[in-house]
Write a protein that holds these residues in place. Structure first.
Motif, PDB file in Angstrom:
ATOM      1  N   THR A   1      54.752 -20.447 -29.714  1.00  0.00           N
ATOM      2  CA  THR A   1      55.408 -19.625 -28.696  1.00  0.00           C
ATOM      3  C   THR A   1      56.915 -19.578 -28.946  1.00  0.00           C
ATOM      4  O   THR A   1      57.527 -18.512 -28.905  1.00  0.00           O
ATOM      5  N   PHE A   2      57.500 -20.735 -29.230  1.00  0.00           N
ATOM      6  CA  PHE A   2      58.943 -20.835 -29.447  1.00  0.00           C
ATOM      7  C   PHE A   2      59.389 -20.016 -30.657  1.00  0.00           C
ATOM      8  O   PHE A   2      60.404 -19.327 -30.602  1.00  0.00           O
ATOM      9  N   THR A   3      58.627 -20.097 -31.737  1.00  0.00           N
ATOM     10  CA  THR A   3      59.019 -19.413 -32.975  1.00  0.00           C
ATOM     11  C   THR A   3      58.517 -17.973 -33.057  1.00  0.00           C
ATOM     12  O   THR A   3      58.937 -17.226 -33.934  1.00  0.00           O
ATOM     13  N   GLY A   4      57.605 -17.599 -32.161  1.00  0.00           N
ATOM     14  CA  GLY A   4      57.048 -16.249 -32.183  1.00  0.00           C
ATOM     15  C   GLY A   4      55.968 -16.064 -33.236  1.00  0.00           C
ATOM     16  O   GLY A   4      55.560 -14.944 -33.521  1.00  0.00           O
ATOM     17  N   VAL A   5      55.488 -17.162 -33.807  1.00  0.00           N
ATOM     18  CA  VAL A   5      54.436 -17.105 -34.820  1.00  0.00           C
ATOM     19  C   VAL A   5      53.095 -16.939 -34.122  1.00  0.00           C
ATOM     20  O   VAL A   5      52.811 -17.619 -33.140  1.00  0.00           O
ATOM     21  N   THR A   6      52.273 -16.034 -34.613  1.00  0.00           N
ATOM     22  CA  THR A   6      50.961 -15.817 -33.997  1.00  0.00           C
ATOM     23  C   THR A   6      49.833 -16.488 -34.771  1.00  0.00           C
ATOM     24  O   THR A   6      48.752 -16.696 -34.231  1.00  0.00           O
ATOM     25  N   GLU A   7      50.103 -16.801 -36.037  1.00  0.00           N
ATOM     26  CA  GLU A   7      49.083 -17.455 -36.848  1.00  0.00           C
ATOM     27  C   GLU A   7      49.756 -18.446 -37.792  1.00  0.00           C
ATOM     28  O   GLU A   7      50.738 -18.115 -38.458  1.00  0.00           O
ATOM     29  N   LEU A   8      49.238 -19.667 -37.837  1.00  0.00           N
ATOM     30  CA  LEU A   8      49.807 -20.698 -38.710  1.00  0.00           C
ATOM     31  C   LEU A   8      48.988 -20.835 -39.987  1.00  0.00           C
ATOM     32  O   LEU A   8      47.765 -20.901 -39.940  1.00  0.00           O
ATOM     33  N   THR A   9      49.692 -20.914 -41.090  1.00  0.00           N
ATOM     34  CA  THR A   9      49.026 -21.194 -42.359  1.00  0.00           C
ATOM     35  C   THR A   9      49.313 -22.633 -42.804  1.00  0.00           C
ATOM     36  O   THR A   9      48.753 -23.095 -43.776  1.00  0.00           O
ATOM     37  N   ASN A  10      50.202 -23.290 -42.074  1.00  0.00           N
ATOM     38  CA  ASN A  10      50.661 -24.624 -42.459  1.00  0.00           C
ATOM     39  C   ASN A  10      50.640 -25.591 -41.266  1.00  0.00           C
ATOM     40  O   ASN A  10      51.637 -26.225 -40.966  1.00  0.00           O
ATOM     41  N   GLU A  11      49.514 -25.693 -40.607  1.00  0.00           N
ATOM     42  CA  GLU A  11      49.409 -26.499 -39.390  1.00  0.00           C
ATOM     43  C   GLU A  11      49.792 -27.964 -39.619  1.00  0.00           C
ATOM     44  O   GLU A  11      50.463 -28.567 -38.788  1.00  0.00           O
ATOM     45  N   THR A  12      49.383 -28.536 -40.739  1.00  0.00           N
ATOM     46  CA  THR A  12      49.714 -29.934 -41.036  1.00  0.00           C
ATOM     47  C   THR A  12      51.223 -30.114 -41.146  1.00  0.00           C
ATOM     48  O   THR A  12      51.783 -31.072 -40.615  1.00  0.00           O
ATOM     49  N   GLN A  13      51.875 -29.180 -41.813  1.00  0.00           N
ATOM     50  CA  GLN A  13      53.323 -29.236 -41.973  1.00  0.00           C
ATOM     51  C   GLN A  13      54.035 -29.113 -40.625  1.00  0.00           C
ATOM     52  O   GLN A  13      54.983 -29.842 -40.345  1.00  0.00           O
ATOM     53  N   VAL A  14      53.571 -28.204 -39.788  1.00  0.00           N
ATOM     54  CA  VAL A  14      54.179 -28.012 -38.468  1.00  0.00           C
ATOM     55  C   VAL A  14      53.957 -29.243 -37.591  1.00  0.00           C
ATOM     56  O   VAL A  14      54.870 -29.696 -36.897  1.00  0.00           O
ATOM     57  N   THR A  15      52.756 -29.808 -37.646  1.00  0.00           N
ATOM     58  CA  THR A  15      52.477 -31.028 -36.880  1.00  0.00           C
ATOM     59  C   THR A  15      53.427 -32.147 -37.305  1.00  0.00           C
ATOM     60  O   THR A  15      53.988 -32.857 -36.469  1.00  0.00           O
ATOM     61  N   GLU A  16      53.629 -32.289 -38.601  1.00  0.00           N
ATOM     62  CA  GLU A  16      54.559 -33.306 -39.120  1.00  0.00           C
ATOM     63  C   GLU A  16      55.994 -33.005 -38.680  1.00  0.00           C
ATOM     64  O   GLU A  16      56.748 -33.910 -38.321  1.00  0.00           O
ATOM     65  N   ALA A  17      56.372 -31.743 -38.683  1.00  0.00           N
ATOM     66  CA  ALA A  17      57.710 -31.357 -38.241  1.00  0.00           C
ATOM     67  C   ALA A  17      57.916 -31.693 -36.766  1.00  0.00           C
ATOM     68  O   ALA A  17      58.975 -32.196 -36.370  1.00  0.00           O
ATOM     69  N   ILE A  18      56.900 -31.447 -35.948  1.00  0.00           N
ATOM     70  CA  ILE A  18      56.990 -31.771 -34.513  1.00  0.00           C
ATOM     71  C   ILE A  18      57.097 -33.284 -34.330  1.00  0.00           C
ATOM     72  O   ILE A  18      57.942 -33.763 -33.562  1.00  0.00           O
ATOM     73  N   ARG A  19      56.257 -34.033 -35.009  1.00  0.00           N
ATOM     74  CA  ARG A  19      56.317 -35.512 -34.906  1.00  0.00           C
ATOM     75  C   ARG A  19      57.683 -36.037 -35.331  1.00  0.00           C
ATOM     76  O   ARG A  19      58.240 -36.927 -34.693  1.00  0.00           O
TER      77      ARG A  19
END
Length: 191
Positions: free
Chosen positions: A10-28
């Motif tokens: 929602t924050f980034t305006g992305v509707t589909e993720l191709t890199n969920e593991t990377q984003v999860t790591e970035a959030i952590r």
């Protein structure tokens, strides 16, 4: 987690993720950074997920006791080591001041947290009822910065598509956006 992948999308305006593991790591990583800078665990408290801490510490003779985590939701018990056992302190003799950042516990009659080694034990529940919107935004900004810093191959110094050339600067760590740093300073505990 206090910030989710859905929040990130929602924050980034992305509707589909191709890199969920990377984003999860970035959030952590962003949450860990915020917790380290703010000197506290950032937690959301609810009836189904209470965050309880049993904290044993050495008294220093101070009037106020600043807990390692805040905000304080409730104090379950305070006990004092009398030399042979922990003695329960009457809950009518103490209270807490809560303002999200400088929560502390003090005794009503002017008593102090007697000096000693591991002579006090406080059990308390802490956490935000809901994560403040500005704090969530700061974590998301850091996560976005971190995620974008690891999306490209670091060995690539520039890219060209024929019409446009992009040159990357050398990044050893993700940059923390100024707005995020300013927000986190508000939640920082200095004790």
């Amino acid at each position: 987690m206090i910030v989710t992948i859905a929040d990130y999308m929602t924050f980034t305006g992305v509707t589909e993720l191709t890199n969920e593991t990377q984003v999860t790591e970035a959030i952590r990583t962003a949450i860990q950074y915020a917790e380290t800078l703010c000197s506290r665990t950032l937690a959301v408290h609810s009836a189904t997920t209470p965050h309880t801490q049993v904290w044993q510490f050495s008294g220093k003779g101070a009037e106020k006791l600043y807990t390692p985590n805040a905000p304080i939701k409730s104090i379950t018990s305070i006990k004092y080591w009398n030399g042979t056992a922990y003695e329960l302190i009457d809950s009518a003799s103490y209270t807490s001041v809560i303002d999200d950042n400088s929560d502390y516990i003090y005794f009503r009659e002017g008593y102090v947290w007697d000096k000693g080694v591991a002579n006090w034990q406080v059990i308390y529940v802490y956490g935000f009822t809901t994560l403040p919107a500005d704090l969530k935004r700061a974590i998301l900004q850091i996560a976005q910065s971190y995620s974008s810093s690891i999306t490209r191959d670091p060995s690539i110094k520039s890219q060209s598509d024929g019409e446009q050339t992009i040159t990357y600067r050398e990044v050893t760590e993700p940059t923390v956006p100024n707005e995020a740093m300013s927000i986190l300073q508000h939640y920082r505990r200095f004790f």
